[in-house]
Design a protein around this motif. Structure first.
Motif: not given
Length: 595
Positions: A165-183, A185-186
């Protein structure tokens, strides 16, 4: 906000610890977050709290930095079981970048093992640990990195579930951060593109305006060149485009055209030395050159300087548009002057061929028709004019200079060139000084000589009158005042002195001075020439002359007065007296006296 929440969780966990001596299960995750934020050590929790894991997940979701999300997961791994985070990895530009635990470097074997997994989960071996796994942090975008976890004992099923569960939550947070960073940067890229678009739009407008101005200048100058209105049209167009006074000078600095206010009157006489210095200074540069209050462009098709085009810019207001207009106007003027030069060369060639034939005494049958074709009237009396100028005789442009000077002073003439002089055949007697002064201004020097023949009433006589003009030029060149204009019919005695004199010139000299008397004697059967000859033979003595002629003294006095009236000569004038005496001697001795 995350820091305040962490401090709140830390204070809450301390109150529970003081009251019960152990951390409640529901605050285990919160305490882990608080310890990470404050750096305070804490003993491992006695129970694994799902709610605490949720708090950790919320903290990760609130964190925009991917590295910080991974560190939160590594720092709070103990909240879900007997785990220890050995290392973390983030994917950056397609490569895995390691994030060691608490700044400790991990082994190269561990690093190599993680990279061998190529995005898959797998076991890892760490000395002193019973269990170890490299867990991929995946999102919809793909692999975000790895979390390397070890344990001294085998985790239970529940502990494995919480870890997953911790791994999935961490991956989800990373996806959110990546999306935020991409947004982000965009957004930054969009902003950059918008700013770049604004700059390009402004540049496009500027280029469009520049092209429009260039097109307007080109169209106007093309219309001017096609109109055939000449130099005045070019300066007028340049003045309209720039708002500045525009002018054209020839290469010697004399004004040819001016459009605009403040024209000097009179226009200053050019200094030949300074004019040459200015031309050389401008010729060394590319494009228009500012000299004092003028922006100057040379007009030089095929490299030959034909003139100067300039605008007067006393306030230095000229910009790139002024330079552009001046360059286009100079190009149009170059075409105009080159065309005029070409026509002049054709006309000059026709003139030369005709004059060469006239001077050689050939081509007389077609001379009248050929002269009409070039606009010259050979039916009038013709004067041969020879022009010689120091340091200009070998200059290819000098005949054109002579032709323009002759036209400027109103002479209608044909022109040709010889090795060391220029020859004009004019249909009227030239002014005594006009041609010389015009050439002195055109060449910038007064070191020139002009010889003019007597009038020729027959084309066949032109070769003889050409020699007369040469004789007049030679006499002038060897006189005290060697520069200027000399007319053959004003040479007097010099006409029959020197090399080249012949019987025809003697007859011409006698006819000039004694012609009216000879005609009078022929019509009235008188002896005026004989009386004058005897008078000179007796040294001007009245008594001896009267005795020699067997007439009364008063009769001699009457005859001498009639000689004055008929010939128009003054016996008291030294030059007239000398020429009359020589003429009577030639008449009597060489020509044989009265027929």
């Amino acid at each position: 906000m995350a820091d305040s929440r962490a401090h709140h969780l830390y204070r809450l966990s301390r109150r529970h610890s003081d009251r019960e001596g152990s951390l409640p299960r529901r605050d285990a995750g919160r305490y882990a977050v608080a310890r990470r934020a404050t750096g305070s050590p804490a003993p491992p929790p006695a129970h694994h709290d799902v709610h605490g894991l949720w708090e950790l997940s919320q903290a990760q979701l609130d964190t925009p930095e991917e590295g910080e999300i991974l560190r939160l997961a590594m720092d709070h791994i103990a909240a879900v079981g007997p785990y220890s985070a050995e290392a973390g990895y983030l994917e950056v530009d397609g490569e895995l970048t390691a994030t060691p635990r608490d700044g400790r470097a991990h082994s190269s074997a561990l690093d190599r093992r993680v990279r061998e997994l190529a995005g898959q989960d797998g076991s890892v071996t760490v000395p002193g640990r019973t269990w170890g796994r490299a867990l991929g942090l995946r999102g919809l975008e793909g692999l975000h990195g790895y979390l390397v976890v070890t344990s001294r004992s085998l985790p239970t099923e529940a502990e494995r579930f919480l870890l997953a569960t911790l791994v999935r939550h961490t991956a989800a947070a990373l996806s959110t951060a990546v999306a935020y960073r991409c947004r982000r940067e965009d957004a930054l890229e969009l902003r950059r593109l918008r700013e770049e678009r604004t700059v390009l739009q402004r540049l496009l407008l500027s280029v469009t305006a520049e092209l429009s101005y260039q097109r307007a200048v080109y169209t106007l100058m093309s219309d001017v060149a096609a109109s055939g209105d000449g130099e005045e049209a070019i300066t007028r167009a340049l003045h309209e485009l720039t708002g500045l006074p525009a002018l054209i000078e020839d290469r010697f600095g004399r004004l040819r055209s001016w459009t605009g206010p403040n024209r000097p009157d009179p226009y200053p006489e050019p200094d030949p030395v300074r004019q040459d210095e200015m031309l050389h200074a401008v010729a060394r540069e590319v494009g228009p050159v500012r000299i004092k209050d003028r922006l100057i462009s040379l007009v030089r098709p095929h490299g030959e300087i034909l003139g100067v085009l300039a605008v007067v810019d006393a306030r230095e207001e000229a910009d790139e548009h002024t330079v552009l207009a001046l360059e286009h106007a100079a190009s149009s003027l170059a075409l105009e002057l080159a065309h005029l030069r070409s026509l002049a060369e054709v006309e000059l060639r026709l003139h030369r061929e005709l004059v060469d034939d006239l001077l050689a005494g050939t081509g007389q049958a077609s001379a009248y028709a050929r002269s009409e074709a070039v606009g010259h009237d050979l039916h009038r009396s013709q004067y041969v004019v020879v022009v010689q100028w120091s340091n200009r005789n070998s200059d290819d442009s000098f005949p054109g200079t002579v032709g323009r000077a002759a036209t400027a002073v109103g002479m209608r003439s044909l022109l040709t060139r010889r090795s060391d002089h220029v020859v004009l055949v004019a249909d009227d007697r030239p002014h005594a000084r006009a041609l010389y002064e015009a050439l002195a201004r055109a060449t910038g020097t007064r070191s020139g000589t002009i010889g003019v023949s007597a009038p020729s009433d027959s084309l066949s006589d032109i070769p003889h009158h050409y020699k007369e003009a040469q004789r007049a030029l030679e006499v002038r060149r060897h006189s005290h005042e060697r520069y200027g204009t000399t007319f053959f019919d004003e040479l007097g005695l010099y006409r029959i002195l020197g090399p080249g004199s012949n019987h025809r010139e003697l007859e011409s000299f006698v006819h000039e001075w004694l012609g009216p008397l000879i005609d009078y004697d022929s019509r009235h059967h008188a002896g005026m020439v004989e009386t004058l000859s005897q008078y000179f033979d007796c040294g001007g003595n009245y008594d001896e002359t009267a005795e020699a002629l067997a007439i009364h003294r008063s009769t001699l006095r009457y005859r001498l007065q009639r000689i004055r009236d008929i010939s128009g000569s003054d016996l008291a004038n030294v030059d007239d007296r000398l020429n009359l005496q020589v003429a009577t001697r030639v008449w009597k001795i060489i020509l044989g006296g009265p027929n």
